[in-house]
Design a protein around this motif. Structure first.
Motif, short mmCIF file in Angstrom:
data_model
loop_
_atom_site.label_atom_id
_atom_site.label_comp_id
_atom_site.label_asym_id
_atom_site.label_seq_id
_atom_site.Cartn_x
_atom_site.Cartn_y
_atom_site.Cartn_z
N SER A 1 0.83 -1.20 0.00
CA SER A 1 0.00 0.00 0.00
C SER A 1 0.86 1.25 0.00
O SER A 1 0.54 2.24 -0.68
CB SER A 1 -0.93 -0.01 1.22
N ARG A 2 1.95 1.23 0.75
CA ARG A 2 2.87 2.38 0.77
C ARG A 2 3.46 2.61 -0.61
O ARG A 2 3.52 3.76 -1.09
CB ARG A 2 4.00 2.13 1.78
N ALA A 3 3.90 1.54 -1.25
CA ALA A 3 4.51 1.68 -2.58
C ALA A 3 3.50 2.21 -3.59
O ALA A 3 3.77 3.16 -4.33
CB ALA A 3 5.07 0.33 -3.04
N LEU A 4 2.33 1.61 -3.62
CA LEU A 4 1.30 2.01 -4.57
C LEU A 4 0.86 3.46 -4.33
O LEU A 4 0.66 4.24 -5.27
CB LEU A 4 0.10 1.07 -4.48
N GLY A 5 0.71 3.81 -3.05
CA GLY A 5 0.30 5.17 -2.71
C GLY A 5 1.33 6.20 -3.14
O GLY A 5 0.98 7.29 -3.61
N LEU A 6 2.60 5.86 -2.99
CA LEU A 6 3.68 6.76 -3.40
C LEU A 6 3.64 7.01 -4.90
O LEU A 6 3.73 8.16 -5.36
CB LEU A 6 5.03 6.16 -3.00
N PHE A 7 3.50 5.95 -5.69
CA PHE A 7 3.50 6.10 -7.15
C PHE A 7 2.27 6.89 -7.61
O PHE A 7 2.36 7.72 -8.51
CB PHE A 7 3.54 4.72 -7.82
N LYS A 8 1.13 6.63 -6.98
CA LYS A 8 -0.07 7.38 -7.36
C LYS A 8 0.07 8.85 -6.97
O LYS A 8 -0.38 9.74 -7.71
CB LYS A 8 -1.29 6.77 -6.68
N PHE A 9 0.70 9.13 -5.84
CA PHE A 9 0.91 10.51 -5.40
C PHE A 9 1.76 11.27 -6.42
O PHE A 9 1.45 12.40 -6.79
CB PHE A 9 1.60 10.51 -4.03
N VAL A 10 2.83 10.65 -6.89
CA VAL A 10 3.70 11.30 -7.88
C VAL A 10 2.96 11.46 -9.20
O VAL A 10 3.08 12.49 -9.87
CB VAL A 10 5.01 10.50 -8.06
N TRP A 11 2.20 10.45 -9.61
CA TRP A 11 1.41 10.53 -10.85
C TRP A 11 0.50 11.75 -10.82
O TRP A 11 0.45 12.53 -11.77
CB TRP A 11 0.60 9.24 -11.00
N GLU A 12 -0.23 11.90 -9.74
CA GLU A 12 -1.18 13.01 -9.63
C GLU A 12 -0.48 14.35 -9.49
O GLU A 12 -0.93 15.36 -10.05
CB GLU A 12 -2.12 12.75 -8.45
N THR A 13 0.62 14.39 -8.75
CA THR A 13 1.37 15.63 -8.59
C THR A 13 1.96 16.10 -9.91
O THR A 13 2.02 17.30 -10.20
CB THR A 13 2.51 15.45 -7.55
N ALA A 14 2.38 15.14 -10.74
CA ALA A 14 2.95 15.47 -12.04
C ALA A 14 1.90 15.90 -13.06
O ALA A 14 2.24 16.41 -14.13
CB ALA A 14 3.73 14.27 -12.60
N GLY A 15 0.64 15.70 -12.73
CA GLY A 15 -0.41 16.06 -13.67
C GLY A 15 -0.43 15.17 -14.90
O GLY A 15 -0.71 15.63 -16.01
N MET A 16 -0.13 13.87 -14.69
CA MET A 16 -0.12 12.93 -15.81
C MET A 16 -1.52 12.79 -16.40
O MET A 16 -2.53 12.87 -15.69
CB MET A 16 0.37 11.56 -15.33
N LYS A 17 -1.59 12.60 -17.72
CA LYS A 17 -2.87 12.45 -18.40
C LYS A 17 -3.46 11.07 -18.11
O LYS A 17 -2.77 10.06 -18.18
CB LYS A 17 -2.70 12.64 -19.91
N GLY A 18 -4.73 11.05 -17.80
CA GLY A 18 -5.40 9.79 -17.52
C GLY A 18 -5.45 9.48 -16.04
O GLY A 18 -4.64 9.97 -15.26
N ASP A 19 -6.42 8.66 -15.66
CA ASP A 19 -6.56 8.23 -14.27
C ASP A 19 -5.71 6.99 -14.02
O ASP A 19 -5.61 6.11 -14.87
CB ASP A 19 -8.03 7.90 -13.97
N LEU A 20 -5.10 6.93 -12.85
CA LEU A 20 -4.28 5.78 -12.49
C LEU A 20 -4.96 5.00 -11.38
O LEU A 20 -5.21 5.51 -10.29
CB LEU A 20 -2.90 6.23 -12.02
N GLU A 21 -5.28 3.75 -11.70
CA GLU A 21 -5.82 2.82 -10.70
C GLU A 21 -4.67 1.95 -10.24
O GLU A 21 -3.83 1.54 -11.04
CB GLU A 21 -6.92 1.98 -11.35
N VAL A 22 -4.60 1.65 -8.94
CA VAL A 22 -3.50 0.83 -8.43
C VAL A 22 -4.04 -0.48 -7.87
O VAL A 22 -5.13 -0.53 -7.30
CB VAL A 22 -2.67 1.57 -7.36
N GLN A 23 -3.27 -1.55 -8.08
CA GLN A 23 -3.62 -2.88 -7.59
C GLN A 23 -2.41 -3.51 -6.90
O GLN A 23 -1.30 -3.42 -7.40
CB GLN A 23 -4.04 -3.79 -8.73
N GLY A 24 -2.66 -4.17 -5.79
CA GLY A 24 -1.62 -4.92 -5.11
C GLY A 24 -1.88 -6.41 -5.23
O GLY A 24 -3.03 -6.85 -5.10
N HIS A 25 -0.83 -7.18 -5.52
CA HIS A 25 -0.95 -8.62 -5.66
C HIS A 25 0.00 -9.32 -4.70
O HIS A 25 1.18 -8.95 -4.61
CB HIS A 25 -0.65 -9.04 -7.10
#
Length: 416
Positions: free
Chosen positions: A367-391
């Protein structure tokens, strides 16, 4: 059981090691992504027997933030042989995750949970490169993984630095490092005391006293305007802490049990150097103290760059209250969904058992890893929505899916 006997089961090409500086790539749904070779059923049966035996041996231990830990009581385990066995177990499990039967089982697990026709093709962890581990220790690594452009990285740096270099975050991160070090050093001093460990004990205690003077303020004992206190011989600067960190590193540089802690001290020296002229203690008066705190914030936010591991450490503390780099056991990838306006980030972890506390620990790390990557994605203003999954994978588990902190997680059974 000897580790070598386990390694002999894994073909040379199947022993995966982290390519720590290799940029990641985006994946699209395609059968062409499945390239791993499969092995005879006899090989899987023999390897699974070894995997099961290792699972019983390693039932209560796992790697957490790169350190071997007893998950039952969260205590650190200092056992090189046991750590090698954990690494061998996870390497062998990666091979099983790539086999066709496991891929088909995981695909069904995901399709059933999501009821999503777009998931009907094999899309995750099908290639060896997707099952490699990665140590996430800088914003640059995260940005490379997400294909963040140079212009967007400037935006990420500016946005993050303003938040994570605030004085309470800075002092809190330093305090977290020192508290963790003191606990480890006290344990080592009881177990195998030596001159360097005793010296390190003295340094960490002094550092903590300095930090206490930097964070505790008593308005009854300090005047609002005591500017002359700046020139007082009793006043200390962050340069004093920088020197103590250097001494600390010299004392512990050969202590292999504290390698990650020593590296973190090196990382924080970058920030300490930038603010070395700022005063640290509170006897200089309330007004001047606030000025010095503002000076620390300004210098750190201005001088620390996007690739700075010091900034990354502050970000981890800002997000999670932890300063330790994040270890991702299966790096996965970012997959385009549909027409490309939605993306899915999948990352994974291999568990040594399906005990509840082990599963919970693995989910928290992912969860920490996924949350970090999503935080950077959103902060960077990347195009498109990012859904995260943990396996997560372990022997004896029942295939299932569940939600943790609004994100989807899957538990897969490892079988032959």
């Amino acid at each position: 059981m000897r580790v070598s006997s386990v390694r002999n089961l894994i073909p040379r090409a199947k022993i995966f090691t982290a390519k720590r500086n290799a940029p990641m790539r985006f994946y699209h749904y395609s059968d062409e992504e499945v390239e791993d070779e499969s092995f005879p059923s006899e090989w899987y049966e023999k390897a699974f027997s070894k995997l099961t035996n290792l699972s019983h041996l390693l039932k209560n231990v796992d790697l957490v933030d790169g350190k071997l830990v007893n998950v039952s009581d969260h205590s650190r385990v200092y056992d090189g042989s046991l750590e090698q066995k954990v690494s061998s177990f996870k390497s062998l499990a990666r091979t099983f995750i790539g086999c066709p039967s496991m891929q088909e089982m995981m695909k069904k697990n995901v399709v059933q949970a999501l009821a999503d026709v777009q998931c009907e093709q094999p899309v995750f962890f099908s290639k060896a490169s997707e099952r490699e581990p990665i140590t996430v220790d800088s914003l640059t690594k995260v940005s490379n993984f997400l294909n963040v452009s140079a212009q967007q990285r400037k935006l990420v740096r500016q946005s993050i630095c303003v938040q994570v270099t605030k004085y309470p975050i800075w002092t809190g991160a330093i305090e977290e490092i020192l508290n963790g070090l003191k606990s480890e050093i006290d344990f080592l001093n009881c177990r195998c005391p030596n001159k360097e460990i005793k010296m390190a004990q003295q340094i960490v205690t002094t550092c903590q006293k300095f930090l206490e003077s930097a964070t505790s303020y008593d308005p009854e004992s300090t005047s609002w305007m005591r500017l002359k206190g700046v020139d007082s011989p009793a006043s200390h600067k962050w340069e004093d802490v920088l020197e103590m960190f250097s001494d600390f590193i010299n004392c512990l540089c050969e202590e292999t049990k504290l390698t990650s802690e020593v590296k973190k001290l090196e990382v924080m020296k970058e920030g300490l150097y930038q603010i070395r002229d700022a005063f640290i203690d509170k006897n200089i008066g309330y007004k001047e103290t606030r000025h010095q705190e503002s000076l620390v914030h300004k210098k750190l936010s201005k001088t620390l760059g996007h690739s700075s591991r010091c900034v990354f450490t502050l970000l981890l503390y800002y997000l999670y209250g932890s300063v330790w780099d994040i270890e991702v056991e299966l790096c996965g990838g970012v997959y385009a969904i549909g027409r490309g306006d939605k993306f899915r980030l999948c990352m994974g972890k291999i568990l040594t058992s399906n005990e509840q506390n082990m599963v919970h620990s693995g989910v928290k790390q992912l969860s920490r890893a996924l949350g970090l990557f999503k935080f950077v994605w959103e902060t960077a203003g990347m195009k498109g929505d990012l859904e995260v999954q943990g396996h997560l994978w372990c022997i004896g588990a029942k295939n299932k899916s569940f939600i943790y902190r609004n994100n989807m997680f899957f538990l897969h059974s490892v079988s032959c």
